[in-house]
Design an enzyme around this catalytic site. Sequence first.
Site, short mmCIF file in Angstrom:
data_model
loop_
_atom_site.label_atom_id
_atom_site.label_comp_id
_atom_site.label_asym_id
_atom_site.label_seq_id
_atom_site.Cartn_x
_atom_site.Cartn_y
_atom_site.Cartn_z
N LYS A 169 -15.94 -2.97 -1.02
CA LYS A 169 -16.68 -1.77 -0.63
C LYS A 169 -15.98 -0.50 -1.05
CE LYS A 169 -15.89 -3.07 4.13
NZ LYS A 169 -14.45 -3.22 4.33
N LYS A 183 0.81 -1.22 0.00
CA LYS A 183 0.00 0.00 0.00
C LYS A 183 0.84 1.27 0.00
CE LYS A 183 -4.17 -1.99 1.97
NZ LYS A 183 -5.02 -2.15 3.12
N LYS A 208 -12.40 -9.18 -6.78
CA LYS A 208 -13.46 -9.45 -5.81
C LYS A 208 -14.31 -8.19 -5.64
CE LYS A 208 -11.61 -8.32 -1.27
NZ LYS A 208 -12.25 -8.37 -0.01
N1 AQP Z 1 -16.24 -10.03 -2.35
C1 AQP Z 1 -16.26 -10.67 -1.19
N2 AQP Z 1 -16.73 -11.93 -1.14
C2 AQP Z 1 -16.76 -12.58 0.04
N3 AQP Z 1 -16.37 -12.07 1.21
C3 AQP Z 1 -15.92 -10.81 1.21
N4 AQP Z 1 -15.45 -9.98 2.19
C4 AQP Z 1 -15.11 -8.80 1.65
N5 AQP Z 1 -15.35 -8.81 0.32
C5 AQP Z 1 -15.84 -10.04 0.01
C6 AQP Z 1 -15.36 -10.34 3.60
O1 AQP Z 1 -15.91 -9.29 4.38
C7 AQP Z 1 -15.25 -9.27 5.66
C8 AQP Z 1 -14.92 -7.88 6.10
O2 AQP Z 1 -14.09 -7.27 5.20
P1 AQP Z 1 -13.00 -6.20 5.67
O3 AQP Z 1 -13.64 -4.99 6.18
O4 AQP Z 1 -12.00 -6.84 6.55
O5 AQP Z 1 -12.28 -5.77 4.34
P2 AQP Z 1 -12.09 -6.50 3.02
O6 AQP Z 1 -11.98 -7.97 3.08
O7 AQP Z 1 -10.94 -5.81 2.38
O8 AQP Z 1 -13.49 -6.10 2.37
P3 AQP Z 1 -13.73 -5.13 1.16
O9 AQP Z 1 -15.19 -4.96 1.04
O10 AQP Z 1 -12.98 -5.59 -0.04
O11 AQP Z 1 -13.12 -3.76 1.69
P4 AQP Z 1 -12.01 -2.85 1.07
O12 AQP Z 1 -12.59 -2.34 -0.20
O13 AQP Z 1 -11.81 -1.78 2.07
O14 AQP Z 1 -10.77 -3.66 0.86
C9 AQP Z 1 -14.04 -10.16 5.54
O15 AQP Z 1 -14.32 -11.37 6.25
C10 AQP Z 1 -13.91 -10.41 4.07
O16 AQP Z 1 -13.34 -11.68 3.78
#
Ligand code: AQP
Length: 320
Positions: free
Chosen positions: A191, A107, A188
């Site tokens: 958010k 990052k 994937k």
């Molecule tokens: N696309 C996905 N499919 C299945 N599980 C998902 N998770 C996230 N995206 C998917 C699961 O959501 C939980 C919380 O996520 P996090 O806040 O730890 O961040 P993340 O995994 O990085 O989720 P995002 O939405 O992709 O956030 P950003 O955009 O900030 O990186 C985790 O258990 C994750 O596996």
Amino acid sequence: MRISGITPSGHPQLGNYLGAISRWAAEGGPSDLYFVSDLHGMTTTHNPAGLRSRTSEMLAVLIASGIAPERVFVQSDLARELGALTWILECTCSYGEAARMIQFKEKAGGRSGVRLSLLTYPVLMAADILLQGADEVPVGEDQQQHVELTRALARRFNSTYGEVFAVPEAVLPLTGARVRDLADPTRKMSKSARDAAGVVFVLDEPDLVRRKIRRAVTDAETVPAYDPERRPGVSNLLEILAACSGTTPREEAERHGSYGALKAAVAEAVVETLRPIRERTLELLADPAELEQVRKAGAARAADRGEHRLSSALRLIGAG
Ligand code: AQP
């Protein structure tokens, strides 16, 4: 005791719900404690009002999804305790250890104006875990190195100053479906994706959900088949439908003879799966008194749980 966090880095999306939150809410979910890690949402440029409202939204979605309110808290409600413990742990951590974290390198690499917090956030994560006394942390591969760091810091503190912290282990999370971006199924669903066209947010209006799914990228074939390697777009739709319906992607492929029919079925399944969560979340956000109450009680419980560890650590390190 197990702990899991979710960062309000964007609005909660379908992948968060199907992959994590719906599991968290189920009987015998993977953790005992769930927290909204808003302090982790400020390691890069952020908008304070946006962060505050996304934190409330995330908390509301967790409650609306059925996670027991007594298992939930917001990280910044413990900012003082976590700030103190993070400092103690930073005094237990070498610069080299923090700088070796792969996520930091990925990052920060080559960028200017990188916040110091991007380097130290794994230490805050260690504080999240150690303050609550968690002995197991369900994390994906990308967070395992941070749990390793947490273990090293806990062990080092305990052997240098005195036994205070449980040494936690990373355990494989019980995950649900892996949901891919509808517009770019090689990524994937996230958010914080730059383009929202391929992301279904939990609070999207039903018509917007239908539109996004209708426009989902597939391939040049016309009949659905489950083949994640070669046909990621249609396979993603089949996985989403299966996760919403309690079936398997292959069963769903047999059930729908055209991409049009499949997309219509996926849209309805997603709208119906999210409907109760969306409605309850909007109710909770419209009348903040209940959410405030949940938040206050969660903060008090989490602070109580950690109080003796923080005061022992301060005393043993020569500060309290
Ligand atoms: N696309 C996905 N499919 C299945 N599980 C998902 N998770 C996230 N995206 C998917 C699961 O959501 C939980 C919380 O996520 P996090 O806040 O730890 O961040 P993340 O995994 O990085 O989720 P995002 O939405 O992709 O956030 P950003 O955009 O900030 O990186 C985790 O258990 C994750 O596996």
